[in-house]
Write a protein that holds these residues in place. Structure first.
Motif, mmCIF file in Angstrom:
data_model
loop_
_atom_site.group_PDB
_atom_site.id
_atom_site.type_symbol
_atom_site.label_atom_id
_atom_site.label_comp_id
_atom_site.label_asym_id
_atom_site.label_seq_id
_atom_site.Cartn_x
_atom_site.Cartn_y
_atom_site.Cartn_z
ATOM 1 N N UNK A 1 0.786 -1.227 0.000
ATOM 2 C CA UNK A 1 0.000 0.000 0.000
ATOM 3 C C UNK A 1 0.816 1.273 0.000
ATOM 4 N N UNK A 2 2.136 1.176 0.129
ATOM 5 C CA UNK A 2 2.968 2.381 0.230
ATOM 6 C C UNK A 2 4.184 2.267 -0.675
ATOM 7 N N UNK A 3 4.727 3.429 -1.051
ATOM 8 C CA UNK A 3 5.962 3.451 -1.829
ATOM 9 C C UNK A 3 5.855 2.656 -3.111
ATOM 10 N N UNK A 4 6.889 1.885 -3.385
ATOM 11 C CA UNK A 4 6.958 1.097 -4.612
ATOM 12 C C UNK A 4 6.706 -0.379 -4.355
ATOM 13 N N UNK A 5 6.175 -0.709 -3.191
ATOM 14 C CA UNK A 5 5.903 -2.101 -2.868
ATOM 15 C C UNK A 5 7.089 -2.867 -2.342
ATOM 16 N N UNK A 6 8.177 -2.176 -2.040
ATOM 17 C CA UNK A 6 9.382 -2.842 -1.565
ATOM 18 C C UNK A 6 9.505 -2.751 -0.054
ATOM 19 N N UNK A 7 10.422 -3.539 0.503
ATOM 20 C CA UNK A 7 10.704 -3.459 1.933
ATOM 21 C C UNK A 7 11.308 -2.111 2.287
ATOM 22 N N UNK A 8 12.044 -1.493 1.356
ATOM 23 C CA UNK A 8 12.629 -0.188 1.619
ATOM 24 C C UNK A 8 11.547 0.877 1.740
ATOM 25 N N UNK A 9 10.484 0.752 0.937
ATOM 26 C CA UNK A 9 9.347 1.653 1.088
ATOM 27 C C UNK A 9 8.666 1.463 2.430
ATOM 28 N N UNK A 10 8.593 0.221 2.871
ATOM 29 C CA UNK A 10 7.979 -0.054 4.172
ATOM 30 C C UNK A 10 8.793 0.576 5.301
ATOM 31 N N UNK A 11 10.126 0.544 5.200
ATOM 32 C CA UNK A 11 10.969 1.199 6.204
ATOM 33 C C UNK A 11 10.642 2.687 6.256
ATOM 34 N N UNK A 12 10.506 3.317 5.100
ATOM 35 C CA UNK A 12 10.167 4.736 5.042
ATOM 36 C C UNK A 12 8.815 4.995 5.690
ATOM 37 N N UNK A 13 7.843 4.127 5.431
ATOM 38 C CA UNK A 13 6.519 4.270 6.035
ATOM 39 C C UNK A 13 6.599 4.148 7.556
ATOM 40 N N UNK A 14 7.447 3.243 8.040
ATOM 41 C CA UNK A 14 7.627 3.098 9.478
ATOM 42 C C UNK A 14 8.249 4.349 10.089
ATOM 43 N N UNK A 15 9.107 5.031 9.331
ATOM 44 C CA UNK A 15 9.697 6.269 9.833
ATOM 45 C C UNK A 15 8.652 7.372 9.947
ATOM 46 N N UNK A 16 7.672 7.385 9.033
ATOM 47 C CA UNK A 16 6.551 8.320 9.153
ATOM 48 C C UNK A 16 5.817 8.068 10.473
ATOM 49 N N UNK A 17 5.552 6.790 10.744
ATOM 50 C CA UNK A 17 4.844 6.420 11.969
ATOM 51 C C UNK A 17 5.662 6.769 13.204
#
Length: 434
Positions: free
Chosen positions: A251-267
């Motif tokens: 649901x976020x970024x480009x669908x990668x684990x690196x995008x998920x890390x970025x989403x976690x930093x938002x949180x």
């Protein structure tokens, strides 16, 4: 429970990111089981500090006690007061994907077969507090990072041999939290005396204990793999919704684990702001709830099992301004041997590692994460120290030294632009790739 509010989003212009470490798409059911392996270690940083602050605030509010004497009438001296820990702190935080003992939605046979025992460290972060307690850095290590893993002692005896290359997230299942620590020490050159793991239940409990975390969404977040369908705007997330948000990859970024890390930093940056300015640190009930949840759902190494140590670490963190708390991702590029994996960028990692080992303050110069953009409607967040004003696209200019800064203040090490991240003072929104 999710609370949503409409909010206008002016799109910020940024170059489309490369898709390092993107995982293959699969059947939704298989994807759910794999995504359940993304535990939320991001709240651990707050758990360690706030748990200690809870104990500290409770003990500091106790009224003066009766003076004790021994049989001769000599006063019995109380133990010395606890202050902030001396020097710096390196604390490794790992989220385990194990289903063992989790119950609820993780108790079915398919889940138990997917991951049991120690599990994998699908989320791993290193908290570094500077020697002078003026800044803190949280480094996220991608789960798909291909690196050498050193020999690790097994928790129940024996040794797991070293390997020249393996996925980083296998370190926990190979040799427990000690193996993850040894691997990160080898990667960074830091000595890490403190470590902890957290489970799914701990994530849910932590978000409930703080009363939810309000995040910004630049785009609708639709991820059937974790069961989220949120419109653009703001959402206050807690419980299973908070866990789903930080587990989301599709649901976020480009669908990668690196995008998920970025989403976690938002949180995590939103959580940091709530803890410092949202009244949490002044609410004894919430503090006690956080401390209790942390104790019930975290496995601590010996160095952290002493409550006094928790308090000392908390005291080292409590006066650090939001602008001096930096969340960043360990620098990586696509693995030439496998586009679904990543490898370290050696030159960038060397700069970061040297700054950490030398205990130098750092400054980001590159983009914020690929699944985030600056919130155009953000209001200024007070910070204990001057914070660079970010420009569009996430670039952070070199700050102008404060007139009140002492001559002894060190200039920060400007990190290479290949290292992405943000400070806790930067208000960001989750997004999809452009």
């Amino acid at each position: 429970m999710t609370t949503l509010g409409p909010r206008r989003r002016d799109r910020l212009t940024a170059a489309a990111p490369t898709r390092h470490g993107q995982l293959r798409k699969s059947h939704p059911v298989a994807g759910v089981f794999r995504l359940l392996g993304i535990a939320l270690a991001v709240v651990l940083v707050a758990a360690v500090s706030v748990g200690g602050v809870a104990v500290w605030q409770v003990t500091s509010s106790i009224k003066s006690g009766v003076k004790l004497t021994d049989s001769s009438g000599k006063a019995v001296q109380p133990p010395p007061e606890i202050g902030a820990i001396d020097g710096g702190v390196n604390l490794l935080l790992a989220g385990t994907d194990t289903r063992t003992g989790q119950g609820g939605q993780f108790s079915n046979k398919a889940d138990q077969a997917a991951s049991s025992g120690a599990g994998n460290n699908d989320v791993t972060m290193l908290l570094h507090i500077s020697e002078d307690h003026t800044n803190a850095t949280v480094i996220s290590f991608p789960r798909d990072l291909m690196i050498p893993i050193p020999a690790c002692p097994r928790p129940n005896g024996g040794t797991v041999g070293a390997t020249s290359v393996a996925m980083f997230n296998t370190t926990l299942s190979r040799g427990g939290i000690n193996c993850t620590v040894l691997t990160v020490q080898k990667m960074t050159g830091l000595k890490i005396p403190f470590a902890a793991t957290i489970s799914f239940d701990g994530v849910i409990g932590m978000s409930d204990a703080v009363g939810g975390v309000t995040v910004c969404l630049a785009d609708p977040l639709k991820d059937p793999y974790v069961g989220l369908d949120l419109p653009a705007g703001t959402a206050t997330l807690q419980g299973s919704d908070a866990l789903a948000f930080v587990r989301s990859r599709h649901g976020v970024g480009d669908g990668s684990d690196l995008g998920r890390i970025s989403n976690q930093q938002v949180f995590l940056s939103a959580l940091s702001r709530k803890l410092t300015s949202g009244g949490v640190l002044g609410n004894p009930v919430q503090l006690y709830s956080i401390a209790k949840t942390a104790a019930n759902n975290m496995e601590l190494t010996d160095g952290l099992s002493n409550p006094s140590t928790m308090v000392q670490i908390a005291l080292a963190l409590k006066d650090i301004g939001l602008g001096n708390i930096t969340f960043l991702q360990y620098p990586t590029a696509s693995d030439p041997s496998n586009p679904n994996r990543v490898v370290p960028i050696a030159s960038s990692a060397a700069v970061l590692n040297a700054a950490l080992v030398a205990d130098k303050p750092i400054q980001l110069s590159g983009q914020i994460g690929r699944a985030a953009e600056l919130d155009p409607n953000a209001t200024a967040v007070p910070s204990a120290s001057p914070t660079p004003t970010p420009t569009k696209g996430g670039k952070t200019p070199t700050p102008t030294p404060s007139p009140t800064a002492t001559a002894a203040a060190e200039a920060p090490v400007v990190l290479p632009s290949t290292i992405t991240g943000q400070t806790a003072a930067q208000q960001t929104c989750s997004k999809r790739s452009n």
